[in-house]
Design an enzyme around this catalytic site. Structure first.
Site: not given
Ligand code: ATP
Ligand code: MG
Length: 209
Positions: A40, A42, A44-46, A54, A104, A106, A141
């Protein structure tokens, strides 16, 4: 530090180096990895985008598949649009991107429409899993697609298992299903120790999107 302490430190570092060297020697299997970044907190995506950068930096062919509508209006989207031509080339590596332009969000409320949108993105992404030239695929996601039953988890797992041997895949999203965690080679769960939003600090460009 006195001499004795310095000696103890040096001895400790020597023992540590020996352990690390042994581990490096044992890690001799050459294959791609499945990475799951969940939890949960902050990042993940970054984190996935950092790895994408890379890989691109080494001139690899990569793909970014996003399962959330509207995510494209973000800094990384603008950056990629400016860095790659329409075919996804930049003279070095290559980036293929697929993103949901309908469906989709949120606030999503239309099950059938969302399911179709998820299936459409997945169908577009499928050939990537047969392409050994594609070194890294980010499925951003995608965990929500399983949670809301828009995509069949077993089908995605079969595709992941049958992908080219050296292909890397990163999956992001909260609540990764246990089957994916079992299949993955590397799993990180990001915990929300603190988040600025909960201290009423406004979401900001360049940090949140
Ligand atoms: P990021 O894209 O910043 O790496 P993420 O992928 O880990 O975030 P998501 O669940 O995809 O997180 O949510 C995306 C948005 O929600 C981001 O703007 C992020 O800053 C924000 N966010 C993530 N975790 C939290 C949290 N624990 N509390 C409040 N907002 C959060
Ligand atoms: Mg995310």
């Amino acid at each position: 530090m006195n001499k004795e302490k310095i000696q103890r430190h040096n001895d400790r570092m020597k023992r540590h180096k020996k352990v690390v060297d042994e581990k490096i020697e044992k890690a001799n299997i050459e294959q791609g990895v499945l990475i799951v970044i969940t939890g949960n907190g902050k990042g993940k995506t970054t984190s996935a985008l950092g790895t994408l950068l890379r890989s691109l930096g080494h001139g690899h062919q990569c793909a970014l598949v996003q399962f959330i509508k509207g995510q494209w209006d973000c800094g990384e989207g603008h950056f990629f649009a400016n860095s790659f031509d329409k075919k996804g080339n930049n003279g070095q590596g290559g980036l293929t991107t697929y993103t949901m332009d309908t469906g989709f969000t949120w606030n999503s409320q239309d099950f059938e429409e969302d399911k179709q949108a998820a299936a459409a993105v997945w169908e577009q992404a499928l050939p990537l899993f047969n392409d050994p030239e594609c070194r890294l695929i980010v499925l951003d996601e995608i965990t929500y697609m399983f949670k809301y039953k828009y995509l069949e988890l077993s089908e995605v797992i079969t595709v992941l298992k049958n992908r080219p041997k050296h292909q890397n895949v990163i999956i992001t999203g909260r609540g990764a299903p246990k089957e994916l965690i079992e299949l993955a080679d590397t799993v990180s769960e990001i915990q929300p120790v603190k988040h600025a939003f909960n201290q009423r600090i406004k979401a900001q460009e360049g940090i949140e999107w």
